[in-house]
Motif scaffolding. Structure first.
Motif, PDB file in Angstrom:
ATOM      1  N   SER A  26      -4.379   2.014  -2.848  1.00 45.91           N
ATOM      2  CA  SER A  26      -3.691   1.870  -1.574  1.00 45.91           C
ATOM      3  C   SER A  26      -4.702   1.640  -0.449  1.00 45.91           C
ATOM      4  O   SER A  26      -4.503   0.771   0.417  1.00 45.91           O
ATOM      5  CB  SER A  26      -2.861   3.129  -1.312  1.00 45.91           C
ATOM      6  OG  SER A  26      -2.359   3.136  -0.002  1.00 45.91           O
TER       7      SER A  26
ATOM      8  N   SER B 137      -4.124   6.198  -4.831  1.00 47.63           N
ATOM      9  CA  SER B 137      -4.516   6.357  -3.424  1.00 47.63           C
ATOM     10  C   SER B 137      -5.683   5.427  -3.115  1.00 47.63           C
ATOM     11  O   SER B 137      -5.716   4.777  -2.070  1.00 47.63           O
ATOM     12  CB  SER B 137      -4.942   7.800  -3.133  1.00 47.63           C
ATOM     13  OG  SER B 137      -3.929   8.698  -3.472  1.00 47.63           O
TER      14      SER B 137
ATOM     15  N   ALA C 263       5.245   7.523   1.607  1.00 49.99           N
ATOM     16  CA  ALA C 263       5.289   7.507   0.144  1.00 49.99           C
ATOM     17  C   ALA C 263       6.284   8.543  -0.377  1.00 49.99           C
ATOM     18  O   ALA C 263       7.072   8.266  -1.287  1.00 49.99           O
ATOM     19  CB  ALA C 263       3.898   7.775  -0.430  1.00 49.99           C
TER      20      ALA C 263
ATOM     21  N   PHE D 265       0.721   7.742   5.767  1.00 49.78           N
ATOM     22  CA  PHE D 265       1.079   7.076   4.508  1.00 49.78           C
ATOM     23  C   PHE D 265       1.780   8.054   3.566  1.00 49.78           C
ATOM     24  O   PHE D 265       2.700   7.699   2.853  1.00 49.78           O
ATOM     25  CB  PHE D 265      -0.168   6.540   3.785  1.00 49.78           C
ATOM     26  CG  PHE D 265      -0.742   5.287   4.370  1.00 49.78           C
ATOM     27  CD1 PHE D 265      -0.314   4.803   5.589  1.00 49.78           C
ATOM     28  CD2 PHE D 265      -1.711   4.577   3.666  1.00 49.78           C
ATOM     29  CE1 PHE D 265      -0.860   3.640   6.124  1.00 49.78           C
ATOM     30  CE2 PHE D 265      -2.253   3.420   4.192  1.00 49.78           C
ATOM     31  CZ  PHE D 265      -1.833   2.951   5.415  1.00 49.78           C
TER      32      PHE D 265
ATOM     33  N   TYR E 176       0.809  -1.218   0.000  1.00 48.51           N
ATOM     34  CA  TYR E 176       0.000   0.000   0.000  1.00 48.51           C
ATOM     35  C   TYR E 176       0.837   1.261   0.000  1.00 48.51           C
ATOM     36  O   TYR E 176       0.371   2.317  -0.407  1.00 48.51           O
ATOM     37  CB  TYR E 176      -1.028  -0.005   1.137  1.00 48.51           C
ATOM     38  CG  TYR E 176      -0.486  -0.306   2.511  1.00 48.51           C
ATOM     39  CD1 TYR E 176      -0.510  -1.600   3.020  1.00 48.51           C
ATOM     40  CD2 TYR E 176       0.024   0.707   3.296  1.00 48.51           C
ATOM     41  CE1 TYR E 176      -0.017  -1.876   4.280  1.00 48.51           C
ATOM     42  CE2 TYR E 176       0.519   0.438   4.566  1.00 48.51           C
ATOM     43  CZ  TYR E 176       0.498  -0.858   5.051  1.00 48.51           C
ATOM     44  OH  TYR E 176       0.989  -1.131   6.289  1.00 48.51           O
TER      45      TYR E 176
ATOM     46  N   ALA F 177      -6.644   7.638   0.949  1.00 46.59           N
ATOM     47  CA  ALA F 177      -6.634   6.172   0.940  1.00 46.59           C
ATOM     48  C   ALA F 177      -7.492   5.637   2.076  1.00 46.59           C
ATOM     49  O   ALA F 177      -8.336   4.746   1.878  1.00 46.59           O
ATOM     50  CB  ALA F 177      -5.200   5.653   1.046  1.00 46.59           C
TER      51      ALA F 177
ATOM     52  N   THR G  22      -1.247  -9.169  -3.211  1.00 48.73           N
ATOM     53  CA  THR G  22      -0.715  -7.805  -3.102  1.00 48.73           C
ATOM     54  C   THR G  22       0.499  -7.631  -4.008  1.00 48.73           C
ATOM     55  O   THR G  22       0.611  -6.639  -4.737  1.00 48.73           O
ATOM     56  CB  THR G  22      -0.309  -7.503  -1.647  1.00 48.73           C
ATOM     57  OG1 THR G  22      -1.460  -7.626  -0.814  1.00 48.73           O
ATOM     58  CG2 THR G  22       0.263  -6.104  -1.514  1.00 48.73           C
TER      59      THR G  22
ATOM     60  N   LEU H 299       1.397   4.045  -3.634  1.00 49.32           N
ATOM     61  CA  LEU H 299       1.399   5.494  -3.408  1.00 49.32           C
ATOM     62  C   LEU H 299       2.707   6.113  -3.890  1.00 49.32           C
ATOM     63  O   LEU H 299       2.720   7.180  -4.513  1.00 49.32           O
ATOM     64  CB  LEU H 299       1.225   5.813  -1.916  1.00 49.32           C
ATOM     65  CG  LEU H 299      -0.147   5.600  -1.294  1.00 49.32           C
ATOM     66  CD1 LEU H 299      -0.100   5.955   0.185  1.00 49.32           C
ATOM     67  CD2 LEU H 299      -1.199   6.433  -2.006  1.00 49.32           C
TER      68      LEU H 299
END
Ligand SMILES: Nc1ncnc2c1ncn2[C@@H]1O[C@H](COP(=O)(O)OP(=O)(O)O)[C@@H](O)[C@H]1O
Ligand SMILES: [Mg+2]
Lengths: 394, 265
Positions: free
Chosen positions: A303, A300, A326, A322, A54, A79, A244, A58
């Motif tokens: 994510s 986003s 990122a 986050f 995640y 997100a 993922t 981003l």
């Protein structure tokens, strides 16, 4: 030029690109030692990949935003907010997952276009516009989760995006306990990589373009193949490739293709390098700004989906910090704060560095306050490295 | 005998006027550029040289006046529009993307596409690199690799790339605004060589410079502007000292070949 000279020249000219690989390698080694090998166990590395997911998507979007000399501080809570919307859509509105995911991605694009409207059309600095977004989405997230608190997501298909693994081929007696499809995919990737490199090299040779000396070229093939093979082997030792990882790979490969092979990508970098020159060359800077922020919004949303799926729930604080991870991932991955420079592959490595730091320090039981300070140090080091290698390159 | 089309100017600007608020930057200027001619444009600071060329390159819309390209009336609504009609401008500050390589800059905004997938065009890198290579060879520009990033080039090399870029797409006219302003002496000579090379290969060029010796060396004809008016339009001839004295006389207003016309009009 001798082999050694050439290798030295290569390292000097590409220090920015190799720097982050070296950083990642050192960090992994340090944690491997300090955790008695726990850090590089298959299980932890698979976890690491899923935790990176995640942030990585981003970081990919953030790369392009920083390349065109902007910033987006709103991505974390956007997100979180969109993850909560996804949860509500499934739990309260009973929408099927196949409707929810595209819907959330589209909402992300709309949110990104809203930002780019403020930035490109109204001329508001991205820093300010997205700080407002940071506040607004945070408020919106709290608002929609206020009555429910954490929303548990019961949908297993959705949750598999954050926790599941690709299925394996049926057991054929060899390599028991190893995820064979993962190995096969790894081999396939190596084969594709080598054939592609060979074809490109032959074509270059035919048209008299400079190519790497044979020694360095072989070294590169061996190194990358070993890297892919090693990763596939480690992942196969646990449960194989996670969904993922598949999502991140698709995003990174797609964005790498767009940035390096297409006109759109070329124009994004041109806008980052010299917006006036780009405009004079007929590139519509505003359009590029819209595209880049829309892509950031969509990533986003992705994510948010990955994070909610991983936690199997939407929480009131999802997405906190986050954006900083990122941005740090992008800088660690070689994106230049001055704009115009940075690759999505680099930001993926940068994201791995940032998550490795978190994961390793957690395994070591280091207090969270020290963790923040260490991550701050890495971010500053990355930017100093950027500034230093840029001025040296001139 | 010359073909008929060569008698028609490549570019003709008639009675161009442009005001910025109270400032009359251009007060009715006529300018003609002939095929395969190098025209020098000189004048003191604020005389209106850049403004006149920005009108020709589509960056400014004139308040009055007409522009003809090869005898046909042209409407130039923006720089890209002018470029499509064959008018290329080399900007004073190069207008290159330093983070991209030489080939990318030459083809910036005009990338060659190999495959088109909806809105996404896949570039033909090889084609663009080869074209750039042969362009640099043809113009005798000394740059070791078309894959070098522009930020690694010297000032003279960058100017050469900017000029090469302007010639890459069959331009009718190439405008250079102070192409030697920021360069070392050695680099200036190379740029002037490049201008001569372009002329030898058939280009039509307008060059602005405050360095009169540059104009003297490469131009066939020269126009002097003063306070938004044309005060001289003469062939470049005679020895350099005499030339310089003559130009300075026009620049400071001691001589003016078009005064009567202005008074009458
Ligand atoms: N964009 C503009 N806005 C206002 N005034 C301008 C602008 N561009 C040029 N001028 C004015 O027009 C006049 C001519 O300028 P310019 O064409 O740049 O002269 P030159 O290039 O000969 O030095 C000057 O008085 C300048 O201040
Ligand atoms: Mg000027």
């Amino acid at each position: 030029m001798s082999f050694i000279n050439y290798a030295q020249k290569m390292v000097r000219e590409n220090i920015r690109e190799y720097g982050m690989f070296i950083a990642l390698f050192i960090i992994m080694m340090v944690f491997a030692i300090t955790t008695n090998g726990l850090f590089i166990s298959s299980r932890n590395l698979v976890n690491l990949v899923n935790q990176t997911g995640y942030i990585a998507v981003l970081a990919v979007g953030m790369t392009l935003v920083i390349v065109i000399r902007h910033i987006d501080l709103s991505v974390g809570f956007l997100a979180g907010f969109l993850g909560a919307v996804a949860a509500i859509a499934m739990v309260s509105w009973h929408l099927p997952v196949y409707v929810v995911i595209p819907m959330i991605l589209i909402l992300g694009i709309v949110a990104g276009l809203f930002t780019s409207f403020l930035v490109a059309q109204l001329g508001i600095p991205a820093f300010v516009a997205t700080l407002a977004g940071w506040l607004g989405y945070r408020g919106a997230l709290q608002l929609i989760t206020i009555s429910t608190g954490t929303i548990i997501i019961p949908n297993e298909t959705f949750n598999a995006i954050g926790n599941g693994f690709i299925p394996d081929i049926p057991d054929i007696g060899i390599l028991p306990g190893v995820h064979k499809l993962t190995l096969i995919l790894g081999l396939l990737a190596i084969t594709l990589f080598i054939t592609n490199e060979l074809i490109t090299r032959r074509r270059m040779q035919k048209h008299n373009f400079e190519i790497l000396p044979a020694g360095i070229f072989t070294l590169k093939l061996v190194f990358v193949s070993a890297l892919i093979g090693g990763i596939a082997w480690i992942l196969a030792g646990y449960q194989g490739l996670s969904w993922t990882a598949v999502v991140v790979l698709i995003v990174v490969i797609l964005y790498d293709f767009i940035t390096s092979k297409t006109v759109l990508g070329r124009h994004i970098y041109a806008v980052g390098g010299n917006p006036e020159a780009a405009e004079l060359s007929g590139i519509r800077v505003k359009k590029i700004t819209h595209v880049v922020f829309a892509s950031m919004g969509m990533l986003s949303a992705l994510s948010g989906i990955l994070f909610a799926a991983r936690l199997r729930s939407a929480t009131t604080v999802a997405g906190t910090l986050f954006e900083l991870d990122a941005i740090a991932a992008a800088f660690v991955g070689g994106v230049s704060a001055a704009g115009g420079v940075g690759k999505v592959m680099g930001s993926l490595i940068g994201a791995l560095v940032m998550t490795s730091l978190t994961s390793g320090m957690n395994l070591m039981g280091i207090d969270i306050s020290y963790q923040y300070i260490v991550r701050a140090g890495v971010l500053v080091a990355a930017v100093i490295f950027d500034v230093a290698t840029r001025s040296q390159g001139k | 005998m010359k073909p008929i089309e060569e008698a028609i100017p490549v570019v003709e600007m008639r009675n161009i006027k442009k005001n910025f608020g109270a400032v009359q930057a251009l007060r009715g200027i006529d300018l003609a550029l002939h095929h395969n001619e190098v025209l020098g444009l000189v004048g003191d600071n604020a005389a209106g040289k850049s403004t006149l060329m920005k009108v020709l390159s589509g960056a400014y819309i004139p308040d009055e006046g007409e522009i003809f390209l090869e005898g046909k009336k042209a409407h130039l609504s923006n720089p890209m529009d002018a470029r499509r009609q064959g008018i290329e401008m080399v900007y004073q500050d190069y207008a290159l993307a330093n983070n991209l390589d030489v080939a990318a800059n030459v083809f910036l905004g005009r990338e060659v596409v190999r495959i088109r997938l909806g809105p996404i065009g896949v570039m033909d890198h090889r084609h663009m690199e080869q074209e750039t290579k042969s362009l640099l060879n043809r113009l005798k520009i000394d740059i070791s690799s078309v894959r070098q990033k522009v930020e690694r080039l010297s000032g003279g090399q960058r100017q050469a790339v900017a000029i090469a870029r302007s010639t890459a797409f069959n331009a009718k006219v190439i405008i250079m605004d102070e192409p030697t302003a920021a360069l070392s002496v050695a680099a200036i000579d190379k740029v002037l060589d490049l201008v001569r090379e372009l002329k030898a290969q058939g280009s039509s060029i307008i060059i602005i410079s405050h360095r009169l010796e540059d104009i003297y060396q490469v131009s066939d004809r020269m126009i002097v502007l003063r306070q938004g008016r044309k005060v001289s339009d003469t062939p470049v001839e005679g020895d350099i000292h005499e030339f310089r004295e003559r130009v300075v006389a026009y620049m400071i207003g001691a001589r003016d070949d078009f005064r009567e016309k202005t008074v009458a009009g």
